[in-house]
Design a protein around this motif. Sequence first.
Motif, PDB file in Angstrom:
ATOM      1  N   ARG A 131       3.016  13.451  -3.711  1.00 38.33           N
ATOM      2  CA  ARG A 131       2.902  12.989  -2.154  1.00 38.33           C
ATOM      3  C   ARG A 131       3.288  13.742  -1.398  1.00 38.33           C
ATOM      4  O   ARG A 131       3.671  13.581   0.594  1.00 38.33           O
ATOM      5  CB  ARG A 131       2.672  11.244  -2.014  1.00 38.33           C
ATOM      6  N   GLU A 151       2.731  14.319   2.645  1.00 37.40           N
ATOM      7  CA  GLU A 151       2.066  12.362   3.011  1.00 37.40           C
ATOM      8  C   GLU A 151       3.523  12.183   3.450  1.00 37.40           C
ATOM      9  O   GLU A 151       2.856  10.557   3.910  1.00 37.40           O
ATOM     10  CB  GLU A 151       0.992  12.304   2.413  1.00 37.40           C
ATOM     11  N   ARG A 152       4.395  12.908   3.561  1.00 35.18           N
ATOM     12  CA  ARG A 152       5.145  11.792   3.928  1.00 35.18           C
ATOM     13  C   ARG A 152       5.656  11.475   5.179  1.00 35.18           C
ATOM     14  O   ARG A 152       5.885   9.769   6.028  1.00 35.18           O
ATOM     15  CB  ARG A 152       6.827  12.614   3.544  1.00 35.18           C
ATOM     16  N   ALA A 195       3.086   8.529   5.575  1.00 30.35           N
ATOM     17  CA  ALA A 195       3.492   7.209   5.085  1.00 30.35           C
ATOM     18  C   ALA A 195       4.053   6.310   5.485  1.00 30.35           C
ATOM     19  O   ALA A 195       4.587   5.374   5.699  1.00 30.35           O
ATOM     20  CB  ALA A 195       3.858   7.582   3.446  1.00 30.35           C
ATOM     21  N   ARG A 243       2.510   4.752   8.157  1.00 31.86           N
ATOM     22  CA  ARG A 243       1.851   3.582   8.186  1.00 31.86           C
ATOM     23  C   ARG A 243       2.318   2.553   8.272  1.00 31.86           C
ATOM     24  O   ARG A 243       2.214   1.501   8.334  1.00 31.86           O
ATOM     25  CB  ARG A 243       1.483   3.674   6.630  1.00 31.86           C
ATOM     26  N   ASP A 261      -1.695  -0.259  -1.476  1.00 28.38           N
ATOM     27  CA  ASP A 261      -0.807   0.625  -0.732  1.00 28.38           C
ATOM     28  C   ASP A 261       0.621   1.085  -1.080  1.00 28.38           C
ATOM     29  O   ASP A 261       1.077   1.970  -0.337  1.00 28.38           O
ATOM     30  CB  ASP A 261      -0.340  -0.372   0.637  1.00 28.38           C
ATOM     31  N   LEU A 276       2.386   5.026  -1.194  1.00 28.05           N
ATOM     32  CA  LEU A 276       2.343   5.104  -0.329  1.00 28.05           C
ATOM     33  C   LEU A 276       4.167   4.757   0.622  1.00 28.05           C
ATOM     34  O   LEU A 276       4.871   5.254   1.105  1.00 28.05           O
ATOM     35  CB  LEU A 276       2.121   4.662   0.759  1.00 28.05           C
ATOM     36  N   ALA A 329       5.801   7.782  -0.933  1.00 31.92           N
ATOM     37  CA  ALA A 329       5.454   8.339  -0.644  1.00 31.92           C
ATOM     38  C   ALA A 329       6.743   8.838   0.819  1.00 31.92           C
ATOM     39  O   ALA A 329       6.986  10.036   1.125  1.00 31.92           O
ATOM     40  CB  ALA A 329       3.899   8.559  -0.395  1.00 31.92           C
ATOM     41  N   ALA A 330       6.758   7.925   0.950  1.00 30.09           N
ATOM     42  CA  ALA A 330       7.937   7.297   2.396  1.00 30.09           C
ATOM     43  C   ALA A 330       8.728   7.787   2.733  1.00 30.09           C
ATOM     44  O   ALA A 330       9.612   8.170   3.303  1.00 30.09           O
ATOM     45  CB  ALA A 330       7.723   5.997   2.750  1.00 30.09           C
TER      46      ALA A 330
END
Length: 409
Positions: free
Chosen positions: A202, A205-206, A209, A212, A286, A289, A292-293
């Motif tokens: 992902r 999407e970093r 994330a 988030r 979650d 994610l 993904a971070a």
Amino acid sequence: MAQTNRVLRVLIATDTYPPDVNGAGYFTHRLAEGLAGRGHRVHVVCPSDLGDPYVTANGGVTEHRLRSAPIPLQESMRMAVPLGIGGHTARLVARLDPDVVHVQSHFTVSRTALRRARAVGVPVVFTNHFMPDNLYAHAHLPQGVHSVAGSVAWRDMVRVAGAADHVTTPTPRAARLLREKGFARAVEAISCGIDLERFHPREGERAAARARFGLPDRDTVVFVGRLDVEKRIDDTIRALARVVSERDAQLVLAGTGQREQELRALAAGLGIADRVRFLGFVPDEDLPLVYAAGDVFAIASVAELQSIATLEAMSTGLPVVAADAMALPHLVEEGRNGFLFPAGDVAALAEHLLTVLGPDDRRRAMGTASREIALRHDQRRSLERFEAVYTSLGAAVPAPVRVERVIAA
């Protein structure tokens, strides 16, 4: 992948199950759900999370929750109250008439289910997730008694496993450990498996994330798991203190545990409190994610029989820096998808983190390699193998045996 045409009746017995947060409970939950998703009739017997006993249908899995009490010194988990377990389990086995009973430990619920199943000729699969290091932490045993307590615990586990028809464990290293501890029969290594569709790369999407979870946009080292002694997260925090002298980096910890306050104090004492972010418990939905971070996954633990969290990180496309201990070396191809460091060597851990956090193209190449290695651990393949084991045992149901003298009450 091929799927058995036979609908199996499977009773899974476990002493830890969600909402418990640990690798064994997580694996057992995914095993139950995965088998039910493939059309089998799956029942789980485990301690109640509420104290009082109850039965509930959770998706395709029926949970039989036994009366429980809090585990001393371990607020986040409960244990089944021994009184009445034998009769309850015997009635459950008689009513369900399972093709196989799959036990997940040598503790109270599992060993009782094993005994009751074998007494009436139902075949039993035993999967070992046990490491004494986990026992030491949860029981708060003094260092001086670790060796004796570990020896006693291993002998007990080997004795219980010896009454099962088929014994498995997550990795070849874990299987070898069982043999080293005196288990004389064959042990099959079956990976815990990973949901490759849920945990996938992902990189795009970093930023989202990180937003988030309220994380600054900087180089991010991730760890997911319990904040307990055997995970040795203090090593990772000390390594981060070295890393931040050269790079704008942070450590993100997802999980709860006994050492959280101690770890916060350590970060503050090292002057990096603002660089160690504690996310606490992260809901399962979650969890992808969190990976993904990150830019790299770091694990300093010395008590991993496989490490589902490391597999999840790899499946997401993260490089890995891991302690060269227990089964972690099976997941890291040195220099290809990450690096191994001698357990406890903070300087080496920091050096490897700096290497991975270097040029973006190298980090991406390592992440791609992690994903390729994770593909070998597709949970569908693991489920298929367990189906085959269950079916083969059911084809030749053993005669009832007495195991009271083999298994301690």
